[in-house]
Scaffold this motif. Structure first.
Motif, PDB file in Angstrom:
ATOM      1  N   TRP A  96       0.818  -1.221   0.000  1.00 58.45           N
ATOM      2  CA  TRP A  96       0.000   0.000   0.000  1.00 58.45           C
ATOM      3  C   TRP A  96       0.848   1.266   0.000  1.00 58.45           C
ATOM      4  CZ3 TRP A  96      -4.772  -0.045  -1.632  1.00 58.45           C
ATOM      5  CH2 TRP A  96      -5.472  -1.245  -1.591  1.00 58.45           C
ATOM      6  N   LEU A  97       2.075   1.124   0.473  1.00 62.65           N
ATOM      7  CA  LEU A  97       3.000   2.262   0.369  1.00 62.65           C
ATOM      8  C   LEU A  97       3.401   2.450  -1.109  1.00 62.65           C
ATOM      9  CD1 LEU A  97       4.860   4.447   1.583  1.00 62.65           C
ATOM     10  CD2 LEU A  97       6.522   2.658   2.107  1.00 62.65           C
ATOM     11  N   MET A  98       3.708   1.354  -1.774  1.00 63.13           N
ATOM     12  CA  MET A  98       4.073   1.439  -3.208  1.00 63.13           C
ATOM     13  C   MET A  98       2.881   1.895  -4.049  1.00 63.13           C
ATOM     14  SD  MET A  98       7.189   0.772  -3.313  1.00 63.13           S
ATOM     15  CE  MET A  98       8.242   0.371  -1.940  1.00 63.13           C
ATOM     16  N   PHE A  99       1.697   1.500  -3.640  1.00 60.42           N
ATOM     17  CA  PHE A  99       0.465   1.940  -4.324  1.00 60.42           C
ATOM     18  C   PHE A  99       0.407   3.475  -4.308  1.00 60.42           C
ATOM     19  CE2 PHE A  99      -4.006   3.242  -3.920  1.00 60.42           C
ATOM     20  CZ  PHE A  99      -4.611   2.583  -4.979  1.00 60.42           C
ATOM     21  N   GLN A 100       0.754   4.057  -3.182  1.00 62.48           N
ATOM     22  CA  GLN A 100       0.784   5.528  -3.115  1.00 62.48           C
ATOM     23  C   GLN A 100       1.940   6.075  -3.944  1.00 62.48           C
ATOM     24  OE1 GLN A 100       3.280   7.649  -1.182  1.00 62.48           O
ATOM     25  NE2 GLN A 100       2.338   9.111  -2.582  1.00 62.48           N
ATOM     26  N   MET A 101       3.134   5.479  -3.773  1.00 63.54           N
ATOM     27  CA  MET A 101       4.326   6.014  -4.454  1.00 63.54           C
ATOM     28  C   MET A 101       4.188   5.944  -5.975  1.00 63.54           C
ATOM     29  SD  MET A 101       6.556   7.159  -2.265  1.00 63.54           S
ATOM     30  CE  MET A 101       8.045   7.315  -3.257  1.00 63.54           C
ATOM     31  N   GLY A 102       3.633   4.813  -6.459  1.00 63.22           N
ATOM     32  CA  GLY A 102       3.562   4.630  -7.913  1.00 63.22           C
ATOM     33  C   GLY A 102       2.230   5.041  -8.511  1.00 63.22           C
ATOM     34  N   GLY A 103       1.201   5.244  -7.669  1.00 65.79           N
ATOM     35  CA  GLY A 103      -0.135   5.526  -8.187  1.00 65.79           C
ATOM     36  C   GLY A 103      -0.676   6.877  -7.728  1.00 65.79           C
ATOM     37  N   VAL A 104      -1.152   6.910  -6.498  1.00 63.77           N
ATOM     38  CA  VAL A 104      -1.834   8.122  -6.005  1.00 63.77           C
ATOM     39  C   VAL A 104      -0.943   9.367  -6.141  1.00 63.77           C
ATOM     40  CG1 VAL A 104      -2.884   9.236  -3.997  1.00 63.77           C
ATOM     41  CG2 VAL A 104      -3.288   6.808  -4.413  1.00 63.77           C
ATOM     42  N   GLY A 105       0.324   9.251  -5.723  1.00 66.57           N
ATOM     43  CA  GLY A 105       1.221  10.423  -5.746  1.00 66.57           C
ATOM     44  C   GLY A 105       1.409  10.975  -7.155  1.00 66.57           C
ATOM     45  N   PRO A 106       1.928  10.143  -8.070  1.00 66.56           N
ATOM     46  CA  PRO A 106       2.155  10.661  -9.434  1.00 66.56           C
ATOM     47  C   PRO A 106       0.866  11.100 -10.143  1.00 66.56           C
ATOM     48  CG  PRO A 106       3.364   8.605  -9.096  1.00 66.56           C
ATOM     49  CD  PRO A 106       2.535   8.822  -7.874  1.00 66.56           C
ATOM     50  N   MET A 107      -0.218  10.347  -9.986  1.00 67.07           N
ATOM     51  CA  MET A 107      -1.455  10.708 -10.699  1.00 67.07           C
ATOM     52  C   MET A 107      -2.052  12.005 -10.138  1.00 67.07           C
ATOM     53  SD  MET A 107      -1.757   8.586 -13.082  1.00 67.07           S
ATOM     54  CE  MET A 107      -0.043   8.203 -13.179  1.00 67.07           C
ATOM     55  N   GLN A 108      -2.082  12.114  -8.812  1.00 61.30           N
ATOM     56  CA  GLN A 108      -2.637  13.333  -8.209  1.00 61.30           C
ATOM     57  C   GLN A 108      -1.706  14.521  -8.491  1.00 61.30           C
ATOM     58  OE1 GLN A 108      -4.324  12.637  -4.326  1.00 61.30           O
ATOM     59  NE2 GLN A 108      -4.433  14.829  -3.887  1.00 61.30           N
ATOM     60  N   GLY A 109      -0.416  14.252  -8.503  1.00 60.54           N
ATOM     61  CA  GLY A 109       0.546  15.312  -8.836  1.00 60.54           C
ATOM     62  C   GLY A 109       0.283  15.847 -10.241  1.00 60.54           C
ATOM     63  N   GLN A 110       0.034  14.956 -11.181  1.00 63.37           N
ATOM     64  CA  GLN A 110      -0.241  15.398 -12.555  1.00 63.37           C
ATOM     65  C   GLN A 110      -1.623  16.067 -12.653  1.00 63.37           C
ATOM     66  OE1 GLN A 110       2.046  15.543 -14.978  1.00 63.37           O
ATOM     67  NE2 GLN A 110       3.426  14.781 -13.403  1.00 63.37           N
ATOM     68  N   ALA A 111      -2.573  15.586 -11.854  1.00 63.63           N
ATOM     69  CA  ALA A 111      -3.887  16.259 -11.822  1.00 63.63           C
ATOM     70  C   ALA A 111      -3.692  17.703 -11.361  1.00 63.63           C
ATOM     71  CB  ALA A 111      -4.852  15.509 -10.906  1.00 63.63           C
ATOM     72  N   ASN A 112      -2.849  17.894 -10.340  1.00 64.93           N
ATOM     73  CA  ASN A 112      -2.548  19.259  -9.875  1.00 64.93           C
ATOM     74  C   ASN A 112      -1.963  20.092 -11.010  1.00 64.93           C
ATOM     75  OD1 ASN A 112      -3.318  18.762  -7.243  1.00 64.93           O
ATOM     76  ND2 ASN A 112      -1.242  18.355  -6.510  1.00 64.93           N
ATOM     77  N   VAL A 113      -1.004  19.505 -11.710  1.00 62.51           N
ATOM     78  CA  VAL A 113      -0.317  20.246 -12.780  1.00 62.51           C
ATOM     79  C   VAL A 113      -1.314  20.700 -13.832  1.00 62.51           C
ATOM     80  CG1 VAL A 113       1.255  19.990 -14.762  1.00 62.51           C
ATOM     81  CG2 VAL A 113       1.969  19.202 -12.487  1.00 62.51           C
ATOM     82  N   PHE A 114      -2.117  19.773 -14.358  1.00 64.10           N
ATOM     83  CA  PHE A 114      -2.985  20.143 -15.483  1.00 64.10           C
ATOM     84  C   PHE A 114      -4.219  20.930 -15.040  1.00 64.10           C
ATOM     85  CE2 PHE A 114      -0.348  16.864 -17.418  1.00 64.10           C
ATOM     86  CZ  PHE A 114       0.047  17.548 -18.568  1.00 64.10           C
ATOM     87  N   PHE A 115      -4.675  20.689 -13.825  1.00 62.16           N
ATOM     88  CA  PHE A 115      -5.871  21.382 -13.324  1.00 62.16           C
ATOM     89  C   PHE A 115      -5.533  22.775 -12.788  1.00 62.16           C
ATOM     90  CE2 PHE A 115      -9.131  21.755  -9.770  1.00 62.16           C
ATOM     91  CZ  PHE A 115     -10.200  22.013 -10.602  1.00 62.16           C
ATOM     92  N   ARG A 116      -4.317  22.900 -12.175  1.00 60.10           N
ATOM     93  CA  ARG A 116      -3.999  24.160 -11.488  1.00 60.10           C
ATOM     94  C   ARG A 116      -2.886  24.989 -12.139  1.00 60.10           C
ATOM     95  NH1 ARG A 116      -7.672  25.617  -7.430  1.00 60.10           N
ATOM     96  NH2 ARG A 116      -8.403  23.706  -6.470  1.00 60.10           N
ATOM     97  N   TYR A 117      -1.796  24.297 -12.568  1.00 55.13           N
ATOM     98  CA  TYR A 117      -0.581  25.053 -12.882  1.00 55.13           C
ATOM     99  C   TYR A 117      -0.308  25.270 -14.360  1.00 55.13           C
ATOM    100  CZ  TYR A 117       0.289  23.185  -8.151  1.00 55.13           C
ATOM    101  OH  TYR A 117       0.174  22.808  -6.836  1.00 55.13           O
ATOM    102  N   ALA A 118      -0.770  24.348 -15.217  1.00 55.27           N
ATOM    103  CA  ALA A 118      -0.378  24.413 -16.633  1.00 55.27           C
ATOM    104  C   ALA A 118      -0.879  25.711 -17.263  1.00 55.27           C
ATOM    105  CB  ALA A 118      -0.938  23.213 -17.384  1.00 55.27           C
ATOM    106  N   PRO A 119      -0.044  26.375 -18.070  1.00 55.65           N
ATOM    107  CA  PRO A 119      -0.461  27.641 -18.681  1.00 55.65           C
ATOM    108  C   PRO A 119      -1.611  27.426 -19.674  1.00 55.65           C
ATOM    109  CG  PRO A 119       1.696  26.934 -19.510  1.00 55.65           C
ATOM    110  CD  PRO A 119       1.327  25.987 -18.424  1.00 55.65           C
ATOM    111  N   GLU A 120      -1.715  26.217 -20.182  1.00 53.73           N
ATOM    112  CA  GLU A 120      -2.752  25.921 -21.179  1.00 53.73           C
ATOM    113  C   GLU A 120      -3.686  24.873 -20.574  1.00 53.73           C
ATOM    114  OE1 GLU A 120      -2.496  23.718 -25.520  1.00 53.73           O
ATOM    115  OE2 GLU A 120      -0.670  24.243 -24.442  1.00 53.73           O
ATOM    116  N   LYS A 121      -5.001  25.067 -20.712  1.00 53.96           N
ATOM    117  CA  LYS A 121      -5.943  24.076 -20.163  1.00 53.96           C
ATOM    118  C   LYS A 121      -6.171  22.985 -21.202  1.00 53.96           C
ATOM    119  CE  LYS A 121      -6.592  25.840 -16.190  1.00 53.96           C
ATOM    120  NZ  LYS A 121      -5.529  25.361 -15.321  1.00 53.96           N
ATOM    121  N   ILE A 122      -5.692  21.791 -20.913  1.00 53.71           N
ATOM    122  CA  ILE A 122      -5.868  20.667 -21.841  1.00 53.71           C
ATOM    123  C   ILE A 122      -6.862  19.709 -21.195  1.00 53.71           C
ATOM    124  CG2 ILE A 122      -4.677  18.827 -23.123  1.00 53.71           C
ATOM    125  CD1 ILE A 122      -2.056  20.445 -22.577  1.00 53.71           C
TER     126      ILE A 122
END
Ligand SMILES: N[C@@H](CCC(=O)N[C@@H](CS)C(=O)NCC(=O)O)C(=O)O
Length: 224
Positions: A96-122
């Motif tokens: 369950w630690l690896m599930f977070q490291m390889g799943g929740v963390g990277p996916m939520q991190g990218q959700a943050n990037v595209f939803f909040r930070y990216a200059p272009e809304k894709i």
């Protein structure tokens, strides 16, 4: 004594909450992500990846550890807490630690990037990462339907996943209808050590770099 190099982010909280739960003495060394301190040469000697968190174990020849999951395991082994020593129990927590490291963390991190930070809304990218994140939350919810904690007793697995789930709104991911996840989220929030660790490096009201506008600026800076 552990030196903890950190910022107010989920990966940082994973380390500070683990330190608090394991009752290991530590000194906080705040890193300003908005000032790109994590890319400075002195910091790259501690973490070649140029990201927080990192720790230095002063009592073990100033041994440096980077990657939040590796930090958590190091601290758990140091204290004999939060990670069982029998092979099956340890494996359950690691899964369950690896599930977070390889799943929740990277996916939520990218959700943050595209939803909040990216200059272009894709929209495709926003949907892809938010939907994947929600799917992973549903996996957590099913696991929590029959278990108080994610992997046997309270463990690193709960700390790692909760640190990310606790800011689901920032990623624009709903937890609606995930009742077991909701029950677990509330139980986590009640733990004094979680509250103390979540307030590291400093409670939000005492910082000038954690309001929504500043977070977006910081997040955008890190994309370059
Ligand atoms: N896989 C790494 C990820 C660390 C990470 O992405 N940290 C973020 C904060 S949550 C960071 O330092 N970002 C700064 C940057 O990208 O320059 C870990 O789990 O420690």
């Amino acid at each position: 004594m552990i030196d903890l190099y950190t910022s107010p982010t989920p990966n940082g909280w994973k380390a500070s909450i683990t330190l608090e739960e394991a009752e290991i003495p530590y000194e906080v060394k705040p890193i300003r992500l908005d000032k790109l301190e994590q890319k400075e040469d002195w910091f790259l000697k501690l973490n070649p990846n140029g990201r927080i968190p990192a720790i230095v174990d002063r009592d073990n020849d100033n041994f440096a550890v980077f990657e939040s999951g590796a930090i958590m395991v190091y601290l758990a082994e140091m204290s004999g807490k939060l990670l069982p020593t029998d092979r099956k129990g340890r494996s359950r927590v690691m899964q369950w630690l690896m599930f977070q490291m390889g799943g929740v963390g990277p996916m939520q991190g990218q959700a943050n990037v595209f939803f909040r930070y990216a200059p272009e809304k894709i929209q495709y990218a926003i949907d892809r990462y938010q939907n994947e994140c929600r799917r992973l939350y549903e996996v957590l919810d099913r696991q929590l339907a029959g278990n108080e904690w994610l992997a046997g007793d309270y463990s690193l697995a709960d700390i790692a996943n909760w640190s990310w789930v606790s800011i689901h709104e920032w990623a624009g991911v709903s937890v609606e209808g995930l009742d077991h996840l909701g029950r677990w989220k509330d139980a986590m929030k009640e733990r004094p050590a979680v509250q103390r660790g979540r307030a590291v490096p400093a409670p939000p009201e005492q910082r000038d770099d954690v309001n929504a506008e500043e977070l977006v600026k910081t997040g955008s800076k890190m994309l370059v």
